[in-house]
Write a protein that holds these residues in place. Structure first.
Motif, mmCIF file in Angstrom:
data_model
loop_
_atom_site.group_PDB
_atom_site.id
_atom_site.type_symbol
_atom_site.label_atom_id
_atom_site.label_comp_id
_atom_site.label_asym_id
_atom_site.label_seq_id
_atom_site.Cartn_x
_atom_site.Cartn_y
_atom_site.Cartn_z
ATOM 1 N N PRO A 168 -4.684 -2.212 -4.513
ATOM 2 C CA PRO A 168 -5.935 -1.466 -4.768
ATOM 3 C C PRO A 168 -6.027 -0.135 -4.035
ATOM 4 O O PRO A 168 -6.921 0.662 -4.326
ATOM 5 C CB PRO A 168 -7.029 -2.432 -4.263
ATOM 6 N N VAL A 169 -5.123 0.117 -3.064
ATOM 7 C CA VAL A 169 -5.187 1.353 -2.283
ATOM 8 C C VAL A 169 -4.705 2.524 -3.141
ATOM 9 O O VAL A 169 -3.584 2.512 -3.664
ATOM 10 C CB VAL A 169 -4.330 1.242 -1.007
ATOM 11 N N ALA A 170 -5.539 3.544 -3.284
ATOM 12 C CA ALA A 170 -5.221 4.677 -4.155
ATOM 13 C C ALA A 170 -4.082 5.518 -3.576
ATOM 14 O O ALA A 170 -3.121 5.846 -4.274
ATOM 15 C CB ALA A 170 -6.465 5.534 -4.373
ATOM 16 N N ASN A 171 -4.188 5.878 -2.294
ATOM 17 C CA ASN A 171 -3.174 6.703 -1.642
ATOM 18 C C ASN A 171 -2.218 5.809 -0.852
ATOM 19 O O ASN A 171 -2.518 5.392 0.259
ATOM 20 C CB ASN A 171 -3.824 7.720 -0.716
ATOM 21 N N LYS A 172 -1.084 5.509 -1.436
ATOM 22 C CA LYS A 172 -0.127 4.591 -0.810
ATOM 23 C C LYS A 172 0.463 5.157 0.478
ATOM 24 O O LYS A 172 0.980 4.414 1.305
ATOM 25 C CB LYS A 172 1.000 4.254 -1.791
ATOM 26 N N ARG A 173 0.395 6.458 0.676
ATOM 27 C CA ARG A 173 0.930 7.063 1.903
ATOM 28 C C ARG A 173 0.118 6.654 3.128
ATOM 29 O O ARG A 173 0.587 6.790 4.261
ATOM 30 C CB ARG A 173 0.969 8.582 1.778
ATOM 31 N N GLU A 174 -1.099 6.176 2.924
ATOM 32 C CA GLU A 174 -1.947 5.770 4.041
ATOM 33 C C GLU A 174 -1.719 4.312 4.449
ATOM 34 O O GLU A 174 -2.317 3.848 5.415
ATOM 35 C CB GLU A 174 -3.421 5.966 3.669
ATOM 36 N N LEU A 175 -0.878 3.614 3.718
ATOM 37 C CA LEU A 175 -0.691 2.182 3.986
ATOM 38 C C LEU A 175 -0.147 1.932 5.393
ATOM 39 O O LEU A 175 -0.576 0.986 6.065
ATOM 40 C CB LEU A 175 0.261 1.579 2.945
ATOM 41 N N LYS A 176 0.790 2.763 5.827
ATOM 42 C CA LYS A 176 1.386 2.555 7.144
ATOM 43 C C LYS A 176 0.333 2.593 8.243
ATOM 44 O O LYS A 176 0.283 1.719 9.117
ATOM 45 C CB LYS A 176 2.470 3.601 7.403
ATOM 46 N N SER A 177 -0.525 3.610 8.201
ATOM 47 C CA SER A 177 -1.570 3.732 9.226
ATOM 48 C C SER A 177 -2.615 2.627 9.079
ATOM 49 O O SER A 177 -3.158 2.143 10.076
ATOM 50 C CB SER A 177 -2.237 5.104 9.135
ATOM 51 N N ILE A 178 -2.892 2.204 7.834
ATOM 52 C CA ILE A 178 -3.875 1.139 7.610
ATOM 53 C C ILE A 178 -3.403 -0.166 8.221
ATOM 54 O O ILE A 178 -4.132 -0.824 8.983
ATOM 55 C CB ILE A 178 -4.147 0.964 6.099
ATOM 56 N N PHE A 179 -2.170 -0.551 7.926
ATOM 57 C CA PHE A 179 -1.652 -1.818 8.444
ATOM 58 C C PHE A 179 -1.430 -1.761 9.957
ATOM 59 O O PHE A 179 -1.648 -2.747 10.667
ATOM 60 C CB PHE A 179 -0.346 -2.183 7.728
ATOM 61 N N ALA A 180 -0.998 -0.594 10.454
ATOM 62 C CA ALA A 180 -0.782 -0.453 11.897
ATOM 63 C C ALA A 180 -2.097 -0.571 12.665
ATOM 64 O O ALA A 180 -2.182 -1.263 13.692
ATOM 65 C CB ALA A 180 -0.108 0.881 12.201
ATOM 66 N N SER A 181 -3.136 0.099 12.177
ATOM 67 C CA SER A 181 -4.439 0.028 12.857
ATOM 68 C C SER A 181 -5.035 -1.373 12.757
ATOM 69 O O SER A 181 -5.689 -1.842 13.695
ATOM 70 C CB SER A 181 -5.396 1.058 12.246
ATOM 71 N N THR A 182 -4.793 -2.046 11.635
ATOM 72 C CA THR A 182 -5.288 -3.421 11.487
ATOM 73 C C THR A 182 -4.632 -4.343 12.499
ATOM 74 O O THR A 182 -5.298 -5.160 13.149
ATOM 75 C CB THR A 182 -5.013 -3.928 10.059
ATOM 76 N N ALA A 183 -3.309 -4.234 12.634
ATOM 77 C CA ALA A 183 -2.585 -5.070 13.593
ATOM 78 C C ALA A 183 -3.023 -4.777 15.027
ATOM 79 O O ALA A 183 -3.193 -5.693 15.841
ATOM 80 C CB ALA A 183 -1.084 -4.860 13.447
ATOM 81 N N LEU A 184 -3.237 -3.492 15.329
ATOM 82 C CA LEU A 184 -3.664 -3.103 16.677
ATOM 83 C C LEU A 184 -5.055 -3.651 16.986
ATOM 84 O O LEU A 184 -5.292 -4.225 18.057
ATOM 85 C CB LEU A 184 -3.652 -1.583 16.807
ATOM 86 N N PHE A 185 -5.977 -3.493 16.040
ATOM 87 C CA PHE A 185 -7.341 -3.968 16.270
ATOM 88 C C PHE A 185 -7.387 -5.484 16.430
ATOM 89 O O PHE A 185 -8.060 -6.004 17.331
ATOM 90 C CB PHE A 185 -8.255 -3.556 15.121
ATOM 91 N N SER A 186 -6.695 -6.213 15.564
ATOM 92 C CA SER A 186 -6.730 -7.675 15.652
ATOM 93 C C SER A 186 -6.112 -8.159 16.958
ATOM 94 O O SER A 186 -6.587 -9.130 17.560
ATOM 95 C CB SER A 186 -6.000 -8.294 14.455
ATOM 96 N N THR A 187 -5.056 -7.471 17.424
ATOM 97 C CA THR A 187 -4.436 -7.843 18.704
ATOM 98 C C THR A 187 -5.419 -7.655 19.856
ATOM 99 O O THR A 187 -5.573 -8.534 20.717
ATOM 100 C CB THR A 187 -3.177 -7.002 18.953
#
Length: 337
Positions: free
Chosen positions: A127-146
């Motif tokens: 569903p993500v329109a700009n696939k180039r943002e996926l790296k930062s999205i998943f990285a920030s998600t992992a950082l926040f959950s940690t």
């Protein structure tokens, strides 16, 4: 004696019926969601994400107050026969040790499993329109959950010590007893009930991923044709979503479920991604394509690293299962004694 036995039996039946009722209620919510596509449940997922932030805030903001009351009850109510659950916990409070190596085999699978989203990356990315943002999205998600898990673990461990519940939110069941105001009751109900509601949004994500994988395994090269038939997709989503609920009804101890389910996290998080990369690299080379893509990184440009990750995942899964089975055998032996 007969009356006591009858009363105990009725209470057990009532408890079983309640559990089954809530399991069925849960199924009526998550199974239909599992049959939908991610872009059809965006509103539900966004609302639940915001609700997770609220849950984290409530727990971190009120843990200290709960710990203070616990200490006061420990000082003034020792020896009382009739106490609340929180008081009983306070009276037997034992601080958690800074390090306890015996619990490592139980902790590691849960830690890894709590960070698992690798298997859902294709579905979450769609569903993500700009696939180039996926790296930062998943990285920030992992950082926040940690950070969130670390803060909760340190706060709850220091507050409740060795008496911390397997489902730590249950400590807030007595939070309203502090002053009885409406907002403390609201926080209590929210923290106690939210994890069950949270699974309503998390469960479909896993069911969709598993259902899609089963669909691909069943249809192979004809997967594109099968994906266009909604009823075909729905059948595999049902196959992925219904059995876990049935098994959850049969096994009702949360600790047992997380202990054994967590061991799969090593394979899902380390072994499978490495194996998929090695296989795709092999196929790309066989067809004359470059194995280096836009997504290549240090880990993928050195062939030994994927193999190390694959072996590490298998070894850690075996390590965790061995100690879990050993602990269960020792527990049964001590029970027989």
């Amino acid at each position: 004696t007969t009356t006591t036995t009858t009363t105990t039996t009725m209470m057990m039946i009532s408890s079983l019926d309640s559990y089954l009722m809530y399991a069925i209620l849960f199924a009526t919510a998550v199974v239909p969601l599992s049959c939908l596509e991610l872009d059809e449940q965006v509103v539900v997922q966004v609302v639940m994400t915001l609700a997770r932030f609220v849950m984290l805030f409530f727990m971190l903001a009120t843990t200290g107050e709960l710990a203070t009351q616990q200490q006061e009850q420990q000082q003034h109510l020792n020896g009382m026969a009739n106490t609340t659950t929180l008081t009983a916990t306070a009276m037997t409070f034992q601080p958690a040790p800074l390090v306890r190596w015996q619990g490592l085999s139980e902790m590691l699978p849960i830690v890894v499993f709590s960070q698992i989203f690798h298997h859902s990356v294709p579905g979450l990315s769609h569903p993500v329109a700009n696939k180039r943002e996926l790296k930062s999205i998943f990285a920030s998600t992992a950082l926040f959950s940690t950070l969130a898990y670390t803060l909760l673990g340190l706060s709850l461990g220091s507050a409740f010590g060795m008496s911390v519940e397997q489902s730590s939110n249950l400590h807030w069941n007595e939070y309203h007893a502090i002053d009885g105001t409406w907002w403390t009751q609201l926080v209590s109900i929210y923290v106690v009930c939210f994890p069950a509601l949270d699974v309503v949004s998390a469960f479909p994500l896993n069911a969709i991923t598993l259902g899609n994988n089963l669909l691909g395994a069943a249809y192979g090269s004809k997967i594109q044709e099968a994906e266009n038939h909604r009823w075909t997709r729905t059948q595999f989503r049902l196959l992925a979503s219904v059995p876990p609920i049935v098994l959850g009804i049969l096994e009702r101890k949360l600790g047992t479920i997380t202990d054994y389910a967590g061991t799969t996290g090593f394979i899902l998080g380390f072994s499978f991604p490495a194996l998929l990369f090695l296989k795709s690299q092999q196929k790309a080379i066989a067809q004359g394509f470059s194995s280096k893509t836009f997504y290549a990184s240090y880990a993928t440009t050195h062939r030994c690293i994927p193999w190390l990750l694959f072996g590490f995942g298998i070894a850690m899964a075996l390590y965790a299962v061995y100690f879990l089975v050993l602990a269960q055998i020792q527990g049964e032996d001590s029970g027989d004694d």
